[in-house]
Design a protein around this motif. Structure first.
Motif, short mmCIF file in Angstrom:
data_model
loop_
_atom_site.label_atom_id
_atom_site.label_comp_id
_atom_site.label_asym_id
_atom_site.label_seq_id
_atom_site.Cartn_x
_atom_site.Cartn_y
_atom_site.Cartn_z
N ARG A 251 71.64 -21.29 -108.20
CA ARG A 251 73.05 -21.68 -108.37
C ARG A 251 73.11 -23.16 -108.74
O ARG A 251 72.30 -23.95 -108.27
N HIS A 258 68.71 -19.70 -103.58
CA HIS A 258 69.51 -19.47 -102.39
C HIS A 258 68.60 -18.97 -101.26
O HIS A 258 67.81 -18.05 -101.46
N ASP A 262 74.67 -13.91 -98.90
CA ASP A 262 76.05 -14.21 -98.52
C ASP A 262 76.85 -12.91 -98.47
O ASP A 262 76.85 -12.15 -99.44
N HIS A 337 82.74 -16.26 -95.50
CA HIS A 337 81.56 -15.40 -95.66
C HIS A 337 80.53 -15.72 -94.59
O HIS A 337 80.58 -16.78 -93.97
N HIS A 339 76.61 -16.49 -94.21
CA HIS A 339 75.31 -16.74 -94.85
C HIS A 339 74.26 -16.30 -93.83
O HIS A 339 74.21 -16.82 -92.72
ZN LIG Z 1 74.70 -18.82 -98.54
#
Ligand SMILES: [Zn+2]
Length: 356
Positions: A251, A258, A262, A337, A339
């Motif tokens: 990203r 990452h 997520d 969200h 993670h």
């Molecule tokens: Zn994340």
């Protein structure tokens, strides 16, 4: 003033407007994202803010379920929430939480139950062991409650109650009186007590609310959460709306791939311990927000980030599937969200390889 210093001042002041502009743009993006999220999910008017001030153990999911039931049966949500607060007493019992979802202490059999569980209860005459209903989610629990009042001995008085011309729902004070007159409770102060709770917690505001039907009628737990199907971990956020990022995804705004998965979900959605372990961190981090770290032994560690609330503390021994927090957007996060990160000896690995 030396040349170098002047240059530094110049740099500083020329940066200020750029910084301000960046902050404003970030704010605007965040607002737009929230609006889009809210629209997409429906029921955006019921969130952590709307339910602030209610007893701690009452979750957004419970209130949304009460409002969903109100939409279908015209049973005022202020009444069922008032009864829930009055009758649950201390509240937050094991029965009220996942996986049982029986926040109203309904004894078996109930309409739409998915099973039963035997538990000890405190009654006026002492403790007794009773058989309680378990539900797939809070919507089913609320619907079972509403269903009870569509039958004898309640239905006649209840359906004779005046209704609100705008919403079509029964008028709350008349409704609880009708329920009591039908023989619901022997306590002569019952009606006054429920009205007192509806007033002090400002529950009447929920009577004009509605929830979008997006995702509300389906079971809370997807039948097959993503994962390789080989692992030992239970899904940490089975009630998620969707997985928005994967392990290893590149990203723009971060270096390296990452480090976890997520799972997007409404604020207040429960998160769960993936496996048995000991909580080593339950607190605040500027990047991870309100986060939980669980040590499972043998170098295996799981991390859960961006919560709106935590349900465990450092030092707690947790079991697989135990609620540990509620989804939020704290720390470096652009929307609600969870993670979820899995580490082996300090190195992040693909969580999908560990999910069942
Ligand atoms: Zn994340």
């Amino acid at each position: 003033m030396g040349k170098a210093k002047k240059w530094l001042y110049g740099l500083f002041f020329s940066c200020v407007p750029i910084l301000l502009a960046l902050i404003m743009i970030a704010g605007a993006i965040d607002m737009t994202m929230n609006m889009i999220e809210g629209d997409k999910k429906g029921g955006s008017e019921i969130n952590a803010e709307t339910i602030a001030g209610l007893p701690q153990w009452i979750t957004v999911d419970m209130v949304r379920a009460a409002v969903q039931m109100q939409t279908e049966t015209h049973y005022p949500s202020s009444v069922v929430l008032g009864q829930m607060i009055l009758e649950a007493g201390a509240g937050g019992s094991e029965l009220a939480n996942p996986p049982y979802y029986n926040c109203l202490g309904q004894k078996a059999p109930s309409h739409g139950q998915n099973g039963t569980v035997s538990m000890q209860t405190e009654e006026a005459w002492g403790t007794e062991v009773a058989e309680f209903s378990t539900f797939a989610n809070y919507v089913d629990c609320m619907k079972a409650w509403g269903h009870k009042f569509t039958m004898d001995p309640y239905v006649k008085r209840v359906t004779a109650c005046p209704t609100d011309p705008k919403t079509g729902h029964y008028e709350a004070n008349a409704f609880i009186k009708a329920v009591w007159e039908s023989g619901y409770a022997t306590d002569s102060q019952y009606v006054q007590k429920v009205i007192g709770i509806m007033t002090s917690y400002d529950l009447y505001k929920f009577n004009s609310m509605s929830v979008g039907d997006v995702g509300m009628g389906k079971p809370s737990k997807p039948s097959k959460p993503p994962g390789s199907g080989k692992g030992r971990f239970t899904h940490p956020c089975p009630d998620m709306t969707e997985q928005t990022s994967y392990f290893g995804e590149i990203r723009e705004f971060e270096t390296g791939g990452h480090k976890g998965n997520d799972y997007a979900a409404p604020v207040g959605t429960t998160t769960y311990a993936a496996d048995d372990g000991v909580v080593t961190i339950a607190g605040w981090s500027n990047s991870a927000g309100l986060w939980v770290v669980i040590d499972h032994g043998d170098g295996l560690v799981t991390k859960y980030m961006h919560h709106s609330a935590l349900l465990v503390e450092a030092g707690y021994e947790v079991v697989r599937g135990q609620p540990i927090g509620e989804v939020g957007s704290t720390g470096q996060s652009t929307g609600p969200h969870l993670h979820f990160q899995v580490e082996v000896n300090g190195t992040a690995v693909n969580p999908d390889d560990y999910l069942e």
